[in-house]
Design a protein around this motif. Sequence first.
Motif, PDB file in Angstrom:
ATOM      1  N   ILE A 161       4.563   1.789   1.809  1.00  0.00           N
ATOM      2  CA  ILE A 161       5.818   2.016   1.143  1.00  0.00           C
ATOM      3  C   ILE A 161       6.433   3.356   1.591  1.00  0.00           C
ATOM      4  O   ILE A 161       7.450   3.496   1.876  1.00  0.00           O
ATOM      5  N   GLU A 162       5.466   4.439   2.047  1.00  0.00           N
ATOM      6  CA  GLU A 162       5.985   5.502   2.373  1.00  0.00           C
ATOM      7  C   GLU A 162       6.625   5.454   3.698  1.00  0.00           C
ATOM      8  O   GLU A 162       7.649   6.029   4.138  1.00  0.00           O
ATOM      9  N   LEU A 178       4.053   7.489  -6.468  1.00  0.00           N
ATOM     10  CA  LEU A 178       5.274   7.302  -5.775  1.00  0.00           C
ATOM     11  C   LEU A 178       6.138   7.205  -6.818  1.00  0.00           C
ATOM     12  O   LEU A 178       6.150   6.661  -7.968  1.00  0.00           O
ATOM     13  N   SER A 208       0.919  -1.236   0.183  1.00  0.00           N
ATOM     14  CA  SER A 208       0.124  -0.006   0.000  1.00  0.00           C
ATOM     15  C   SER A 208       0.905   1.194   0.144  1.00  0.00           C
ATOM     16  O   SER A 208       2.025   1.172   0.453  1.00  0.00           O
ATOM     17  N   LYS A 209       0.504   2.500  -0.598  1.00  0.00           N
ATOM     18  CA  LYS A 209       0.985   3.630  -0.279  1.00  0.00           C
ATOM     19  C   LYS A 209       1.508   4.075   0.998  1.00  0.00           C
ATOM     20  O   LYS A 209       2.606   4.219   1.106  1.00  0.00           O
ATOM     21  N   LEU A 215      -0.486   2.971  -6.535  1.00  0.00           N
ATOM     22  CA  LEU A 215       0.908   3.648  -6.139  1.00  0.00           C
ATOM     23  C   LEU A 215       1.553   4.720  -7.251  1.00  0.00           C
ATOM     24  O   LEU A 215       2.591   4.976  -7.253  1.00  0.00           O
ATOM     25  N   ILE A 259       9.447   2.453  -4.977  1.00  0.00           N
ATOM     26  CA  ILE A 259       8.751   1.167  -5.115  1.00  0.00           C
ATOM     27  C   ILE A 259       9.935   0.245  -5.280  1.00  0.00           C
ATOM     28  O   ILE A 259      10.034  -0.841  -4.690  1.00  0.00           O
ATOM     29  N   LYS A 295       1.889  -0.984 -10.028  1.00  0.00           N
ATOM     30  CA  LYS A 295       1.553   0.465  -9.271  1.00  0.00           C
ATOM     31  C   LYS A 295       0.281   0.830  -9.505  1.00  0.00           C
ATOM     32  O   LYS A 295      -0.391   1.381  -8.604  1.00  0.00           O
TER      33      LYS A 295
END
Length: 211
Positions: A11-12, A183, A7-8, A180, A188, A175
Motif C-alpha cells: 500500500i505504501e 496507515l 500489505s503495508k 494496517l 487505504i 485494517k
Amino acid sequence: MILIEPSKENIEDHFDKLKNPSTNNTYLRTVDIISMAVNTYSENNKEAHVLAKAILINKLYNTNIISIDKVANHIVEKNVHQSINTGKTQAVKEITSGHGVISKKKGSEYKFYSFATKYCFSHNPESFPIYDRNIDTALCEYKKMSINKEKKFINFKKSELKDYDTFIRVLSDFKSDFYLEDLPNDYIDKFLWSQGDAFLKNKKNKTLSMK
C-alpha cells in the motif's frame, strides 16, 4: 483476476507511485484542489461556500450529481458542520438523503451516499473514509480471497456496505486483519479504489471478448 495482497509495504509502495510526478496521476491534484477550497471555505453554513466545495467534489470525484445547488442548500439546512468536525457518522446520513432531488426514472429520491462520504472526507479525512463502487468491489473480492483465513472483516453482506457505520466497521476490521492500523485513510482508500477499478475493468474486458 487476483488482487494485490493488502500489505503495508504494498500500500505504501502504491501511494509512493501516485506521488511520483512521472505517473501524471490526477488523484493528488484532486485532493490538493479540494483541500484548498475546504481550507478557504471551512464553514458549512453559507450556501455559496458549500456550493463551491460541492461543485468541486462532484466534478473531481465524478459523483455525477444533478441539481448540485439543491444538495448544497440541503447541507446548509442540515447544519452538519459540527457533526463533520467531530466525526459523527450522522453527517453522512443527513447529506445522503432529504435533499429533494428526485430520479425521473424511478420517481424516488436519489441516495447520494458516495458523494456524502467524499464531502465529509474532504473536511475530516481521518474520521470519514470514502465509499464508492470500486472500494465496495475490492472489499467484496478480498472477502472471497479471505473466506478461509479467519479474518474479522469478512463478516458482512455486500448490501450492508451501504450502511456507513457497517462500512466503517468493515474497514476497521480490514485494517486490523492486515496490520494496517497506522496507515492513514487516504492510503487505504486509494489502494482499495485502484484494486476495485482494475478488477472491474478486467471483468468488463473479459465480457467484451466473449461477445
